[in-house]
Design a protein around this motif. Sequence first.
Motif, PDB file in Angstrom:
ATOM      1  N   VAL A 188       0.846  -1.195   0.000  1.00 33.29           N
ATOM      2  CA  VAL A 188       0.000   0.000   0.000  1.00 33.29           C
ATOM      3  C   VAL A 188       0.884   1.249   0.000  1.00 33.29           C
ATOM      4  N   ARG A 189       0.594   2.140  -0.930  1.00 35.03           N
ATOM      5  CA  ARG A 189       1.327   3.411  -0.973  1.00 35.03           C
ATOM      6  C   ARG A 189       0.553   4.468  -0.200  1.00 35.03           C
ATOM      7  N   LYS A 190       1.208   5.002   0.830  1.00 38.46           N
ATOM      8  CA  LYS A 190       0.628   6.062   1.654  1.00 38.46           C
ATOM      9  C   LYS A 190       1.636   7.215   1.730  1.00 38.46           C
ATOM     10  N   ASN A 191       1.208   8.386   1.335  1.00 38.09           N
ATOM     11  CA  ASN A 191       2.052   9.569   1.449  1.00 38.09           C
ATOM     12  C   ASN A 191       3.429   9.365   0.828  1.00 38.09           C
ATOM     13  N   GLY A 192       3.453   8.679  -0.306  1.00 38.17           N
ATOM     14  CA  GLY A 192       4.693   8.497  -1.031  1.00 38.17           C
ATOM     15  C   GLY A 192       5.550   7.340  -0.564  1.00 38.17           C
ATOM     16  N   HIS A 193       5.106   6.604   0.449  1.00 36.40           N
ATOM     17  CA  HIS A 193       5.870   5.465   0.968  1.00 36.40           C
ATOM     18  C   HIS A 193       5.063   4.170   0.789  1.00 36.40           C
ATOM     19  N   ILE A 194       5.788   3.061   0.607  1.00 31.99           N
ATOM     20  CA  ILE A 194       5.147   1.753   0.467  1.00 31.99           C
ATOM     21  C   ILE A 194       5.154   1.037   1.808  1.00 31.99           C
TER      22      ILE A 194
END
Length: 210
Positions: A188-194
């Motif tokens: 899951v990508r959240k705020n540019g992080h996986i």
Amino acid sequence: MQAAATGPLGDSSKVQVGDWVLAAGNPFALGNSFTLGIVSAEGRDIGEGPFNHFLQLDAPINPGNSGGPAFNMQGAVIGINSAIVSPSGGSVGIGFAIPSNSAAPIVAQLIAHGAVARGWLGVSVADLSDGGPGAVITGLEAGGPADKAGLNQSDLVVSVNGEAISGADGLTRIIASMPPGRKVVLGVRKNGHIFHLPVTVGRRPAQIGE
């Protein structure tokens, strides 16, 4: 009564566009018949629901062919004839078959349990507006598997157990193919992080979105 054409199930993942295919069936109640053609395309969505992923065949398929097997040149069943596109009701060379790899687990569930239990995350998803890979979460079912795992609206699901997700339909298909109760890891990508989140797949309720 003539015997239906049968054969061993083949691996539809090895089918390539341009491969020769034999479509068997009972067109217009004339009796067992075979038609020859090629695989025209893979992964066709014909608007029949979220689990579309048909092989497109140009072998003539007519009313009465539905449910009949599509054979490769080794005699293995790589698809089940299911639908046609036709302004006249007869074959115009655009037919569709359910890939054998999609049909096999459904057949196994029907034999074992008499019903098909599809996996479910409890989310609504959409494709990215720029056509990029992944599925955007647009809504969550309160108390559903994704909600319990800590996913949020606008999160982008990019993989399931390390397998890249092409889009919303791809996520729906892969989760639906899993038995309820199975644990999976979503990328899951959240705020540019996986992030990699473990989720326990639920049982898909009747008449509800993924």
